[in-house]
Design a protein around this motif. Structure first.
Motif, PDB file in Angstrom:
ATOM      1  N   TYR A  68       0.810  -1.213   0.000  1.00  0.00           N
ATOM      2  CA  TYR A  68       0.000   0.000   0.000  1.00  0.00           C
ATOM      3  C   TYR A  68       0.844   1.264   0.000  1.00  0.00           C
ATOM      4  O   TYR A  68       0.383   2.325  -0.423  1.00  0.00           O
ATOM      5  N   VAL A  69       2.101   1.181   0.466  1.00  0.00           N
ATOM      6  CA  VAL A  69       3.007   2.314   0.272  1.00  0.00           C
ATOM      7  C   VAL A  69       3.134   2.607  -1.222  1.00  0.00           C
ATOM      8  O   VAL A  69       3.015   3.754  -1.673  1.00  0.00           O
ATOM      9  N   THR A  70       3.359   1.559  -1.996  1.00  0.00           N
ATOM     10  CA  THR A  70       3.530   1.757  -3.440  1.00  0.00           C
ATOM     11  C   THR A  70       2.192   1.965  -4.144  1.00  0.00           C
ATOM     12  O   THR A  70       2.123   2.663  -5.161  1.00  0.00           O
ATOM     13  N   LEU A  71       1.127   1.361  -3.617  1.00  0.00           N
ATOM     14  CA  LEU A  71      -0.200   1.605  -4.186  1.00  0.00           C
ATOM     15  C   LEU A  71      -0.556   3.081  -4.048  1.00  0.00           C
ATOM     16  O   LEU A  71      -0.957   3.742  -5.016  1.00  0.00           O
ATOM     17  N   ILE A  72      -0.394   3.617  -2.842  1.00  0.00           N
ATOM     18  CA  ILE A  72      -0.627   5.044  -2.627  1.00  0.00           C
ATOM     19  C   ILE A  72       0.404   5.861  -3.395  1.00  0.00           C
ATOM     20  O   ILE A  72       0.095   6.911  -3.964  1.00  0.00           O
ATOM     21  N   GLY A  73       1.649   5.351  -3.432  1.00  0.00           N
ATOM     22  CA  GLY A  73       2.688   6.039  -4.179  1.00  0.00           C
ATOM     23  C   GLY A  73       2.363   6.146  -5.660  1.00  0.00           C
ATOM     24  O   GLY A  73       2.718   7.135  -6.313  1.00  0.00           O
ATOM     25  N   ILE A 129       0.817  11.754   0.660  1.00  0.00           N
ATOM     26  CA  ILE A 129       2.151  11.628   1.262  1.00  0.00           C
ATOM     27  C   ILE A 129       2.017  11.237   2.731  1.00  0.00           C
ATOM     28  O   ILE A 129       2.722  10.347   3.231  1.00  0.00           O
ATOM     29  N   PHE A 130       1.118  11.884   3.435  1.00  0.00           N
ATOM     30  CA  PHE A 130       0.874  11.558   4.842  1.00  0.00           C
ATOM     31  C   PHE A 130       0.424  10.109   4.984  1.00  0.00           C
ATOM     32  O   PHE A 130       0.922   9.371   5.850  1.00  0.00           O
ATOM     33  N   ALA A 131      -0.505   9.688   4.134  1.00  0.00           N
ATOM     34  CA  ALA A 131      -1.005   8.317   4.198  1.00  0.00           C
ATOM     35  C   ALA A 131       0.095   7.310   3.907  1.00  0.00           C
ATOM     36  O   ALA A 131       0.184   6.257   4.556  1.00  0.00           O
ATOM     37  N   MET A 132       0.946   7.608   2.942  1.00  0.00           N
ATOM     38  CA  MET A 132       2.014   6.696   2.568  1.00  0.00           C
ATOM     39  C   MET A 132       2.987   6.482   3.730  1.00  0.00           C
ATOM     40  O   MET A 132       3.454   5.372   3.973  1.00  0.00           O
TER      41      MET A 132
END
Length: 449
Positions: A166-171, A297-300
């Motif tokens: 999800y880091v990369t999904l959001i990214g 960015i905050f979510a990531m």
């Protein structure tokens, strides 16, 4: 092809910590590219909607593009089944490579599709077909990626490493917004963006997908899948099939139940929030893009922190926290955002929402992977997830815009609350997968070998 990657080949040497980390990062980069390509459609729809639906007023144009966005999700169960079967039968790596190749094709078609003015009604039809290709690709990416990252990670830090999905999904979505910001502020005028500039984002996506495909060629297969290959050679187990998934109805229903509220909340604060800030809050296009990018960015940054927390306290407490706070807080938060008096206030309220939603997003991949045995894991994770996402996630933007179009925007807030409450019930009554993990059971024979 690197040694040991072919199906039926000898198992590759055991990976050390740096090797595992590299495999996880490479797998994650491909995931980012896939989601960038998929989210470009939503990020740039404000600019290309009039090219395909020129006769409609702005809200109707957004509703039409949201409908195509939703239809891209309805094909995802097919992708979840197809690529899940490939991942369980032919390898996680092969499924990851094929999914990113298909995404490349879909993005390229969107970039090159003529407008309504050029080819008439065929333009939105071609746009829809390209979107279906992207949906098919992404339906397969999630299950294969979640399975690969979870199997590559070590048990003690599995939640942390798997959170990078999800880091990369959001990214991926953030990258789409950053491309939009650059084009808006430094490269093109508003008129140029609406006329042809939006195509650049999809061309960039197609190129990045090719790069990701090359990177994924060097991935090693997971030890767990290699063991499945050897077991099949000995007649002990067969490749994952749809009928095998039916032997795990409880686990499949848990995936659907957890996903329905989590995916709806995720798409409310990502794809729909961009339209919400523009149409309901009244921010400008550039303010909307800036607030959306800052909140992502905050979510990531939250994802690995929550993933690491789950390695300490378990997965279930985070899921219950998301369900309870989401049930109680969705209506007040969306109401407050709708009355925000500027971009900073909107950002702070969305940040509060992400503190809640990250209880699901950070660990949902590892929780689902820990439910299923290796022989059916990619299908078990991908197909039920894709069904829930197609029904509740992909439709979120369309349903929200429909409520707005009939003058009942607040009705969507209560709809979201009810769906999240269903996820809360599932989280309360499920077992904690950190304590009872099918991945740990799969790894035990590897330790004894």
């Amino acid at each position: 092809m690197p040694s040991g990657q072919g199906i039926g080949a000898a198992q590759p040497p055991a990976l050390d910590a740096p090797g595992r980390l590299k495999a996880i990062l490479v797998g994650s980069v491909g995931n980012l590219v896939e989601w960038y390509d998929f989210y470009c459609f939503s990020a740039f729809s404000l600019y290309f909607a009039s090219s395909f639906f020129p006769t409609q007023e702005p809200t109707a144009q957004m509703l039409s593009t949201a409908g195509i966005f939703a239809l891209g999700f309805f094909i995802r169960p097919v992708g979840g089944w197809l690529f899940g079967h490939i991942g369980d039968g032919m390898g996680r790596r092969k499924a990851l490579m094929l999914s990113v190749l298909l995404m490349c094709l879909g993005s390229l078609v969107i970039a090159l599709t003529p407008t309504y003015e050029t080819i008439g009604a065929a333009a939105p039809v071609v746009l829809l077909l390209a979107r279906l290709l992207q949906g098919l690709s992404l339906g397969g990416e999630y299950g294969a990626s979640a399975t690969y990252l979870s199997e590559m990670a070590t048990g003690a830090r599995r939640g942390f490493y798997a959170s990078f999905q999800y880091v990369t999904l959001i990214g991926g979505q953030l990258t789409a917004l950053l491309v939009l910001l650059v084009l808006q502020n430094f490269v093109l005028s508003d008129q140029e963006l609406r006329a042809w500039g939006w195509r650049l984002a999809f061309l960039i996506g197609a190129l990045l997908a090719l790069i990701a495909l090359i990177m994924r060629r060097d991935l090693f297969e997971t030890e767990i899948f290699q063991r499945q290959v050897r077991a099949r050679a000995g007649g002990a187990v067969g490749p994952g099939r749809l009928q095998d998934l039916l032997r795990h109805p409880r686990e499949a229903l848990i995936v659907i139940g957890l996903t329905m509220g989590g995916t709806l909340a995720f798409y409310v604060y990502t794809t729909y929030m961009q339209k919400f800030l523009r149409l309901s809050v009244g921010l400008t296009d550039r303010q909307t893009t800036a607030v959306s990018a800052a909140s992502l960015i905050f979510a990531m940054l939250l994802q690995p922190a929550y993933g690491a927390l789950s390695d300490r306290i378990g997965r279930r407490p985070l899921l219950i926290g998301f369900g309870a706070l989401g049930t109680l807080g969705t209506v007040p938060l969306l109401t407050a955002i709708s009355h925000a008096r500027g971009p900073w206030e909107a950002f702070l309220l969305i940040a509060v929402a992400w503190l809640i939603v990250s209880g699901y997003t950070s660990i949902n991949a590892v929780v689902k992977a820990e439910l299923f045995p290796a022989a059916i894991r990619a299908t078990g994770v991908g197909l039920p997830y894709a069904i829930a996402v197609s029904l509740f996630g992909g439709s979120a933007e369309y349903v929200a815009l429909w409520f707005k179009s009939v003058g009942l925007e607040a009705g969507f807030y209560w709809y979201a609350t009810a769906i999240i409450a269903c996820t809360l019930l599932v989280a309360v009554f499920m077992r904690d997968t950190k304590k009872v993990s099918a991945i740990d059971k799969d790894l035990l024979p590897l330790v004894l070998e």
